[in-house]
Write a protein that holds these residues in place. Sequence first.
Motif, short mmCIF file in Angstrom:
data_model
loop_
_atom_site.label_atom_id
_atom_site.label_comp_id
_atom_site.label_asym_id
_atom_site.label_seq_id
_atom_site.Cartn_x
_atom_site.Cartn_y
_atom_site.Cartn_z
N UNK A 227 0.87 -1.26 0.11
CA UNK A 227 -0.02 0.10 -0.12
C UNK A 227 0.74 1.27 0.04
N UNK A 228 1.90 1.30 0.88
CA UNK A 228 2.70 2.59 0.82
C UNK A 228 3.50 2.55 -0.36
N UNK A 229 4.03 1.45 -1.18
CA UNK A 229 4.70 1.57 -2.31
C UNK A 229 3.54 2.06 -3.41
N UNK A 230 2.40 1.70 -3.42
CA UNK A 230 1.54 1.94 -4.22
C UNK A 230 1.22 3.77 -4.15
N UNK A 231 1.10 3.95 -2.99
CA UNK A 231 0.73 5.31 -2.91
C UNK A 231 1.91 6.39 -3.45
#
Length: 106
Positions: free
Chosen positions: A93-97
């Motif tokens: 999720x953090x990478x996607x953001x």
Amino acid sequence: MKTYSIQANPSGTRHITVSGEHLATIEKYGLFRHLIDSNGIVDETVLDKLRLNIRSLIASQEEDSKDLLDLCIDVIYHANMKAFGLQRLIQLYLQWLSEPEDEDEE
């Protein structure tokens, strides 16, 4: 939308498929906000807290919450989802953001 695969156990024998829609749902409802304590440890109690938060969100929704239900069925309540998988999901999720959006959203 793009699909991703997260490792669900330390040995790497189990995986869970996560779609961009799932990640967008996590962002839409802020599901990871205030989820992890200051110690930063993701364990089974954090997973239980997330599940309870989502269940109460679904129960309080007046409009259609198909996106939350899909997230629950496909990812959060997946048979392979444990604390290790949740930690990988948070990392994804953090990478996607941080990824620039290369698709036009409609």
